[in-house]
Design a protein around this motif. Structure first.
Motif, PDB file in Angstrom:
ATOM      1  N   ASN A 213      33.660  76.642  -6.070  1.00 45.57           N
ATOM      2  CA  ASN A 213      32.227  76.363  -5.544  1.00 45.57           C
ATOM      3  C   ASN A 213      31.122  77.190  -6.127  1.00 45.57           C
ATOM      4  OD1 ASN A 213      30.187  77.151  -2.844  1.00 45.57           O
ATOM      5  ND2 ASN A 213      31.047  75.070  -3.015  1.00 45.57           N
ATOM      6  N   VAL A 214      30.178  76.432  -6.134  1.00 47.01           N
ATOM      7  CA  VAL A 214      28.914  76.889  -6.846  1.00 47.01           C
ATOM      8  C   VAL A 214      27.832  76.343  -5.766  1.00 47.01           C
ATOM      9  CG1 VAL A 214      27.309  76.747  -8.575  1.00 47.01           C
ATOM     10  CG2 VAL A 214      29.816  76.475  -9.355  1.00 47.01           C
ATOM     11  N   GLU A 267      29.175  64.378 -13.345  1.00 52.35           N
ATOM     12  CA  GLU A 267      29.421  63.346 -12.578  1.00 52.35           C
ATOM     13  C   GLU A 267      28.961  63.765 -11.156  1.00 52.35           C
ATOM     14  OE1 GLU A 267      33.629  62.430 -12.794  1.00 52.35           O
ATOM     15  OE2 GLU A 267      33.552  61.967 -14.844  1.00 52.35           O
ATOM     16  N   ARG A 268      28.986  64.820 -10.571  1.00 53.97           N
ATOM     17  CA  ARG A 268      28.380  65.060  -9.397  1.00 53.97           C
ATOM     18  C   ARG A 268      26.931  64.865  -9.365  1.00 53.97           C
ATOM     19  NH1 ARG A 268      31.755  68.962  -5.747  1.00 53.97           N
ATOM     20  NH2 ARG A 268      32.598  66.660  -5.522  1.00 53.97           N
ATOM     21  N   VAL A 287      22.441  65.178   2.125  1.00 46.00           N
ATOM     22  CA  VAL A 287      23.161  64.942   0.599  1.00 46.00           C
ATOM     23  C   VAL A 287      24.569  65.057   0.772  1.00 46.00           C
ATOM     24  CG1 VAL A 287      23.165  65.472  -1.836  1.00 46.00           C
ATOM     25  CG2 VAL A 287      21.036  64.978  -0.466  1.00 46.00           C
ATOM     26  N   SER A 288      24.836  66.504   1.240  1.00 45.85           N
ATOM     27  CA  SER A 288      26.144  66.963   1.196  1.00 45.85           C
ATOM     28  C   SER A 288      27.056  65.969   2.125  1.00 45.85           C
ATOM     29  CB  SER A 288      26.316  68.421   1.918  1.00 45.85           C
ATOM     30  OG  SER A 288      27.637  68.823   2.046  1.00 45.85           O
ATOM     31  N   GLY A 303      30.347  72.865   1.371  1.00 41.81           N
ATOM     32  CA  GLY A 303      29.553  71.596   0.822  1.00 41.81           C
ATOM     33  C   GLY A 303      28.117  71.502   0.817  1.00 41.81           C
ATOM     34  N   PRO A 304      27.402  71.988   1.646  1.00 37.34           N
ATOM     35  CA  PRO A 304      26.061  71.731   1.559  1.00 37.34           C
ATOM     36  C   PRO A 304      25.488  72.887   0.521  1.00 37.34           C
ATOM     37  CG  PRO A 304      26.285  72.944   3.462  1.00 37.34           C
ATOM     38  CD  PRO A 304      27.639  72.128   2.748  1.00 37.34           C
ATOM     39  N   GLY A 305      26.063  74.003  -0.011  1.00 39.39           N
ATOM     40  CA  GLY A 305      25.869  74.990  -0.869  1.00 39.39           C
ATOM     41  C   GLY A 305      26.021  74.209  -2.205  1.00 39.39           C
ATOM     42  N   GLU A 306      26.991  73.296  -2.497  1.00 48.29           N
ATOM     43  CA  GLU A 306      27.248  72.762  -3.940  1.00 48.29           C
ATOM     44  C   GLU A 306      26.057  71.624  -3.966  1.00 48.29           C
ATOM     45  OE1 GLU A 306      29.711  71.953  -7.202  1.00 48.29           O
ATOM     46  OE2 GLU A 306      30.535  73.306  -5.670  1.00 48.29           O
TER      47      GLU A 306
END
Length: 356
Positions: A213-214, A267-268, A287-288, A303-306
């Protein structure tokens, strides 16, 4: 060198602790600070005739609880050296709190993401519970990128690979046939071992199955995706023969794996642009939701962090514009590939990954 596998029901799967034994006994990472995992680690060491008091040195890949949690416990029994990258050392020692453990800090982040109250309440319960896993109080010896440590005649080089965490570092070394055989005996299975090969303990810089995770894993970071992308390129350029990750099995082609993860982020980024193109201006949480659907437990953070990391990357490139908590697409047809560095794998890998 040997491996001990420790239970971890919270994060990316079983944790790996690597034991470097000989005249000096050193550990790479320690596992999470729970009574069950502490017992597992003690039992694993006992199989090699060792106990916590025998540990001379701990090399930590990063500050997360499931990697550094038991460092203080072991140090109190052994008076060992605990090494962590200078960016993460204050979190391991307890001199600083991670933002996810600080109510005011995380509230500001969740406000900026547009996280709804129900999700926030669920996540805060998880984070407060996870705080009990964060054993602190180790006396930490910080290191920087490029620093070297000798353990039993093997020189380890610290290679800073930020992204998943600000201070994430790999420990690179030369492999010998004897080293590889010892690891293979304990199911790490490198498949390599000719003299001249190189290897690295990589923590969560790259993982064999999931994408680290980023954006949500270390709320201290700005430009997390940009930093991580350059870390992936660094892994590709180092061209290690084998990588020993913090979770799951050995990675036998680390450069290719890093390239696959890099393609995953390209791709993301395309998907984020498609979401904004289709739905108009949105906050990070929305968006997440379009990327990952409904989330629970710690994934409410990841999720929202990414999503935030990707939106931040696009904003820095002038492709989206932020107004308050919302992001709007200002370049309807951007060249996404230009946002990511090219490597020798360009066009030859697909994003074969799971998770955030």
């Amino acid at each position: 060198m040997k491996r001990i596998r420790l239970g971890n029901a919270v994060f990316e799967g079983l944790n790996n602790v690597y034991v470097l034994d000989g005249e000096t006994t050193a550990l790479v990472d320690t596992g999470i600070s729970t009574p069950a995992v502490e017992s597992e680690l003690a039992d694993g060491l006992a199989e090699f005739g060792l106990e916590f008091a025998d540990v001379d040195e701990i090399l930590l890949t990063h500050w997360h609880q499931d990697h550094a949690g038991l460092a203080g416990v072991i140090q109190r029994e052994s008076d060992c050296i605990v090494r962590a990258h200078e960016a993460d050392a204050p979190l391991v020692s307890g001199a600083e709190l991670p933002p996810s453990s600080d109510s005011a800090g995380r509230r500001a982040v969740f406000d900026r993401w547009g996280m709804p109250d129900a999700a926030r309440e669920e996540l805060e319960e998880v984070l407060d519970a996870n705080e009990s896993y964060r054993e602190v109080g180790a006396d930490v010896t910080p290191f920087a990128d490029g620093d070297r440590f000798a353990v039993n005649g093997i020189e380890f080089e610290a290679v800073h690979l930020p992204g998943h965490a600000a201070g994430l570092a790999a420990f690179a070394f030369d492999l010998t046939a004897a080293d590889t055989a010892a690891l293979d005996d304990h199911e790490t299975g490198s498949g390599r071992g000719d003299r001249g090969d190189t290897a690295a303990f990589v923590g969560d810089a790259i993982l064999p199955r999931y994408t680290p995770n980023v954006g949500g894993a270390d709320l201290r970071m700005t430009g997390a995706l940009d930093q991580y992308v350059h870390s992936l390129v660094r892994v590709i350029d180092r061209d290690w023969s084998v990588a020993y990750p913090g979770h799951r099995d050995t990675i036998t082609a680390p450069s290719r794996r890093a390239a696959v993860i890099l393609e995953h982020h390209r791709e993301r980024t395309d998907r984020v642009i498609d979401v904004l193109r289709e739905h108009g201006p949105l906050d990070t949480w929305s968006v997440s939701a379009h990327l990952f659907g409904d989330l629970s437990a710690v994934h409410i953070l990841h999720g929202p962090g990414e999503a935030h990391a990707h939106l931040e990357h696009l904003a820095d490139a002038g492709i989206v514009d932020r107004d308050g908590t919302e992001y709007a697409l200002v370049d309807a047809d951007p060249d996404v590939r230009s946002l990511f560095p090219e490597t020798r794998f360009c066009g030859r890998v697909e994003a074969e990954t799971e998770g955030q």
